[in-house]
Write a protein that holds these residues in place. Structure first.
Motif, PDB file in Angstrom:
ATOM      1  N   MET A 150     -13.087   7.332 -17.452  1.00 16.62           N
ATOM      2  CA  MET A 150     -12.386   6.772 -18.482  1.00 16.62           C
ATOM      3  C   MET A 150     -13.514   6.481 -18.885  1.00 16.62           C
ATOM      4  SD  MET A 150      -8.918   7.674 -18.759  1.00 16.62           S
ATOM      5  CE  MET A 150      -8.745   6.923 -20.100  1.00 16.62           C
ATOM      6  N   THR A 151     -14.719   6.229 -18.873  1.00 17.37           N
ATOM      7  CA  THR A 151     -15.953   5.576 -19.849  1.00 17.37           C
ATOM      8  C   THR A 151     -17.026   6.361 -19.869  1.00 17.37           C
ATOM      9  OG1 THR A 151     -16.820   3.782 -17.564  1.00 17.37           O
ATOM     10  CG2 THR A 151     -14.983   2.680 -19.106  1.00 17.37           C
ATOM     11  N   MET A 152     -16.620   7.373 -18.483  1.00 20.21           N
ATOM     12  CA  MET A 152     -17.738   7.543 -19.504  1.00 20.21           C
ATOM     13  C   MET A 152     -18.206   9.595 -20.167  1.00 20.21           C
ATOM     14  SD  MET A 152     -19.627   8.394 -15.516  1.00 20.21           S
ATOM     15  CE  MET A 152     -21.023   8.441 -15.441  1.00 20.21           C
ATOM     16  N   GLY A 153     -16.822   9.333 -20.591  1.00 25.21           N
ATOM     17  CA  GLY A 153     -16.934  10.734 -20.890  1.00 25.21           C
ATOM     18  C   GLY A 153     -15.045  10.704 -22.792  1.00 25.21           C
ATOM     19  N   ALA A 154     -15.350  11.912 -22.977  1.00 26.24           N
ATOM     20  CA  ALA A 154     -14.160  11.800 -23.707  1.00 26.24           C
ATOM     21  C   ALA A 154     -12.968  12.900 -22.752  1.00 26.24           C
ATOM     22  CB  ALA A 154     -13.923  13.475 -24.639  1.00 26.24           C
ATOM     23  N   PRO A 155     -11.648  11.945 -22.798  1.00 27.88           N
ATOM     24  CA  PRO A 155     -10.754  12.869 -21.639  1.00 27.88           C
ATOM     25  C   PRO A 155     -10.371  14.063 -22.110  1.00 27.88           C
ATOM     26  CG  PRO A 155      -9.607  11.321 -23.460  1.00 27.88           C
ATOM     27  CD  PRO A 155     -11.099  11.054 -23.886  1.00 27.88           C
ATOM     28  N   VAL A 156     -10.649  14.540 -21.607  1.00 31.25           N
ATOM     29  CA  VAL A 156     -10.563  15.746 -21.718  1.00 31.25           C
ATOM     30  C   VAL A 156     -10.526  17.112 -20.313  1.00 31.25           C
ATOM     31  CG1 VAL A 156     -11.540  16.382 -24.152  1.00 31.25           C
ATOM     32  CG2 VAL A 156     -12.904  16.852 -22.666  1.00 31.25           C
TER      33      VAL A 156
END
Length: 356
Positions: A150-156
């Motif tokens: 969740m902290t490393m990138g977009a929630p896609v």
């Protein structure tokens, strides 16, 4: 470790430059884990047989042909975990958070499976850890990697065939947990015949290794219109170690099996596949490549729902591989045909990368 220790010396010793290449390290991670299984396997199986005595308990309500397997040692998945872990530590970039999270999920879920196998051996029946406790522990070991993703990138998540990046927002976290837990249990349900689960696992892991490599390369990712994930290429090394460990274990687990994987291996491998797929935003591609696992899990859900609602069974026995056994298919025929299906599904999943 080799990358972190040897690659910085490449300016002095030019031949060490080869350690920068993910493809090189992924292949040698595969070879290393394979050799570890081959070398350690025979003595490890003998040790399991001495320690376990009667071996894995056989279900009394299962196919009659399985009773001849009584005495076969279980917990062979420990060999898989040892091979994956050691090979990954040797060949992956140990500064990669994704690599450490992959190992955390694998070993965490393996610990759950080990406790389940231990209880089955101690009680000498097929009732191990209760479903409630197993699910609770799976959720627990999914929490940390979910937070990291969740902290490393977009929630896609990427939607195959349509090349759509679906933004899940706050639903992204529970979705990752669902994929990790669901994949882990689906692989575990598939592990009912000799080599049935480990064969498709290395096929799916091979597909994910390629996807991870492409997702970690900005030019390939942009060309294929898939989400770019910085550092995802290192997961190809982890997947390479997984493929090698599965192939090495299959050497001993092929019909008739000398050792069973047990929940310690099945839960861990399923969790590992689920994490890699989520890390590269490709859970739907995993559902295609691992369609056999999905089919096995759905067959159990359909069987349970049908019996509770109507009192009738859809299949002679669930998971679905037992249905075909009871129809008269010899075990090797079920295994090989399911492998073929799994191979075709893995190729189908990879083909979606070029569809625009």
């Amino acid at each position: 470790m080799f990358y972190n220790v040897l690659y910085p010396l490449h300016e002095t010793y030019s031949f060490l430059n080869v350690f920068q290449y993910i493809t090189f390290r992924a292949v040698y991670a595969l070879v290393t884990s394979l050799v570890i299984c081959w070398v350690v396997g025979p003595s490890f199986i003998r040790w399991l047989r001495q320690k376990q005595g009667k071996g894995q308990p056989i279900r009394h309500d299962g196919p009659q042909s399985h009773f001849k397997k009584q005495g076969t040692p279980t917990m062979g998945g420990l060999l898989i975990l040892f091979s994956i872990t050691l090979s990954t530590l040797l060949w992956a970039d140990l500064t990669s958070m994704l690599v450490w999270m992959a190992l955390l999920v694998t070993l965490g879920y393996g610990l759950i499976g080990w406790f389940d196998d231990y209880l089955k051996l101690r009680k000498q029946n097929s009732d191990g850890l209760s479903g409630r406790w197993k699910l609770l522990l799976q959720l627990l070991f999914a929490a940390i990697p979910t937070y990291v993703l969740m902290t490393m990138g977009a929630p896609v998540v990427d939607v195959p065939f349509f090349k759509i990046e679906w933004d899940l927002g706050w639903w992204y976290a529970p979705f990752i947990v669902f994929v990790l837990v669901g994949t882990s249990n689906a692989v575990n349900l598939t592990d009912g015949l000799d080599g049935l689960a480990v064969g498709p696992t290395f096929m799916v892991a091979t597909a994910l290794a390629l996807v991870a490599y492409l997702a970690g390369h900005v030019h390939f990712a942009n060309y294929l219109l898939i989400p770019y994930v910085a550092g995802a290429g290192e997961l190809a090394v982890f997947c390479g170690a997984m493929v090698g460990a599965c192939l090495g274990f299959l050497w001993f687990n092929s019909y008739p099996a000398q050792v069973f994987m047990g929940d310690v291996g099945a839960l861990a491998l399923g969790g590992a596949l689920g994490f890699v797929a989520c890390a590269v935003h490709q859970p739907f591609l995993l559902a295609i490549a691992g369609g056999l696992f999905v089919f096995e899990a759905v067959s159990v859900m359909v069987q349970v729902a049908s019996f509770k609602l109507t009192g009738k069974r859809v299949f002679r026995m669930a998971p679905i591989h037992h249905h075909y056994e009871l129809k008269g298919w010899p075990e090797p025929r079920v295994i090989v045909r399911f492998w073929i299906i799994s191979l075709l599904l893995a190729l189908l999943a990879l083909s979606t990368l070029k569809l625009r």
